[in-house]
Design a protein around this motif. Structure first.
Motif, PDB file in Angstrom:
ATOM      1  N   LEU A  88       1.539   0.593  14.682  1.00 33.50           N
ATOM      2  CA  LEU A  88       2.502   0.886  13.634  1.00 33.50           C
ATOM      3  C   LEU A  88       2.462   2.348  13.182  1.00 33.50           C
ATOM      4  N   ASP A  89       1.267   2.898  12.948  1.00 35.87           N
ATOM      5  CA  ASP A  89       1.180   4.266  12.436  1.00 35.87           C
ATOM      6  C   ASP A  89       1.818   5.262  13.388  1.00 35.87           C
ATOM      7  N   ALA A 115       3.859  -5.881   8.316  1.00 30.50           N
ATOM      8  CA  ALA A 115       3.300  -4.532   8.285  1.00 30.50           C
ATOM      9  C   ALA A 115       2.228  -4.419   7.205  1.00 30.50           C
ATOM     10  N   ARG A 137       7.157   4.932   6.154  1.00 31.70           N
ATOM     11  CA  ARG A 137       6.032   5.629   5.515  1.00 31.70           C
ATOM     12  C   ARG A 137       6.587   6.582   4.460  1.00 31.70           C
ATOM     13  N   GLN A 158       0.851  -1.188   0.000  1.00 33.19           N
ATOM     14  CA  GLN A 158       0.000   0.000   0.000  1.00 33.19           C
ATOM     15  C   GLN A 158       0.891   1.243   0.000  1.00 33.19           C
ATOM     16  N   LEU A 189       3.274   1.946   2.176  1.00 31.06           N
ATOM     17  CA  LEU A 189       4.484   1.687   2.948  1.00 31.06           C
ATOM     18  C   LEU A 189       5.591   1.164   2.036  1.00 31.06           C
ATOM     19  N   HIS A 230      -1.469  -1.825   5.989  1.00 32.07           N
ATOM     20  CA  HIS A 230      -2.324  -0.671   6.162  1.00 32.07           C
ATOM     21  C   HIS A 230      -3.729  -1.033   5.712  1.00 32.07           C
ATOM     22  N   SER A 231      -4.690  -0.259   6.215  1.00 32.64           N
ATOM     23  CA  SER A 231      -6.111  -0.388   5.834  1.00 32.64           C
ATOM     24  C   SER A 231      -6.704  -1.758   6.163  1.00 32.64           C
ATOM     25  N   PRO A 232      -6.805  -2.137   7.433  1.00 36.01           N
ATOM     26  CA  PRO A 232      -6.374  -1.391   8.617  1.00 36.01           C
ATOM     27  C   PRO A 232      -4.891  -1.617   8.898  1.00 36.01           C
ATOM     28  N   SER A 233      -4.362  -0.783   9.771  1.00 38.45           N
ATOM     29  CA  SER A 233      -2.947  -0.877  10.100  1.00 38.45           C
ATOM     30  C   SER A 233      -2.675  -2.107  10.959  1.00 38.45           C
ATOM     31  N   SER A 259      -1.314  -2.667  15.408  1.00 39.60           N
ATOM     32  CA  SER A 259      -2.138  -1.484  15.670  1.00 39.60           C
ATOM     33  C   SER A 259      -1.317  -0.256  16.022  1.00 39.60           C
TER      34      SER A 259
END
Length: 332
Positions: free
Chosen positions: A75-76, A65, A42, A9, A11, A67-70, A73
């Motif tokens: 990580l962001d 790792a 990122r 995504q 990352l 994203h969408s969802p992360s 949890s």
């Protein structure tokens, strides 16, 4: 050593593979293993300092790792300040993993090999990765067993560490480990009783499942016969925010019925199992399977450890003779 870069995504993930000694500090031992570390960044964070994550376990690989969802949890939040290094500790993930095939090896040989997969060697691997990345210093996030490993890191190579974060993996000071585990059992007993007050019919449901296990009639989707202690280990789910939902789903069904596919929601840790607070956000799916003819099936408990059958008396942990899902706590 090798490095490959991929996109997940938004990352950027650099997969680093290093070959290191199996036995650090013994040049006469020529055995080596491969170590894998995924460096996650990122967009715009390619020059941030490094944060290496030491996963709980022992025996668990680092989370992957997404994203969408992360996932994981946290990580962001970490990526706002760091490039995150997901290190597969030696013997796990892509770092020369120990698997079922190793059981074919001589027992003494395998036991000797596993002695080189401990925290002191993981610290040496970390140092090799840090130097490979060209970082003079980096920070570390240690979760559960990873926290214990972080303490070892501080003991031998503190000069390499900028910041240290420990979650659920700080050893007690001035207390014997038995004291700490005794408190954990008390907490799990309290959580079990709280669950049964909320769903009183599940006391008998648990008794029925325990009876099947005692009689050797409780078969997991893979064909393994579940022991009583294996069944009780599902109580560890009560140490997470919504783990009770997983337990409810298990006890609400007839254990003799075919197992449907059940996916639990991401879990967040609470005090009963604080050691899992950074690794338990991954959704888990219960397997589906058709049990052998005439044999009941239940979804596999969240633990994968094989345990011996215990006596009927050992199932009575919560109060009196009431079977309880209380599990044996441990580092994760």
């Amino acid at each position: 050593m090798s490095v490959t870069t991929r996109r997940m995504q938004d990352l950027t993930i650099d997969d680093h593979f290093l070959t290191v000694p199996l036995v650090w500090g013994d040049p006469a031992d020529g055995r080596t293993i491969d170590i894998h570390a995924a460096v996650v960044a990122r967009d715009g964070g390619e020059s941030l300092p490094y944060l290496v994550f030491l996963q709980g376990g022992p025996g668990h690989e680092a989370p992957r790792a997404f994203h969408s969802p992360s996932g994981p949890s946290w990580l962001d939040t970490a990526l706002e300040h760091y490039r995150v290094v997901m290190l597969d500790q030696r013997g796990t993930g892509l770092s020369s993993p120990v698997g079922d095939d190793d059981l074919a090896r001589d027992a003494a040989e395998l036991a000797e090999y596993i002695t080189h997969l401990r925290a002191d060697a993981i610290v040496r691997d970390c140092e090799a990765v840090r130097q490979h990345l060209g970082a003079e210093r980096w920070s570390v996030l240690g979760q559960s067993f990873g926290g214990f490993t972080t303490l070892a890191y501080l003991s031998t190579d503190a000069a390499s560490l900028e910041h240290v974060f420990i979650t659920g993996g700080l050893s007690a000071v001035g207390r014997h480990p038995d004291d700490v585990y005794a408190l954990t059992y008390d907490k799990m007993r309290e959580e079990s009783e709280k669950y049964y007050r909320r769903f009183p019919a599940h006391r008998d449901a648990m008794r029925r499942v325990i009876d099947l296990a005692l009689d050797g009639e409780l078969v997991l989707p893979g064909g393994e016969v579940a022991s009583v202690s294996r069944v009780r280990s599902v109580g560890s789910a009560l140490g997470t925010d919504d783990g009770w939902q997983t337990l409810w789903g298990l006890l609400e069904r007839d254990p003799r019925a075919p197992t449907p596919s059940v996916t639990t929601s991401p879990r967040r840790c609470r005090s009963a199992r604080a050691t899992r607070c950074t690794s338990c956000s991954t959704s888990r799916a219960m397997p589906t399977a058709t049990p052998p003819a005439g044999r009941p099936s239940v979804p596999s408990p969240t633990t994968s450890a094989r345990t011996r059958r215990s006596s009927r008396a050992s199932t009575c942990a919560a109060s009196g003779s009431t079977p309880s899902p209380v599990s044996s706590p441990g580092a994760t």
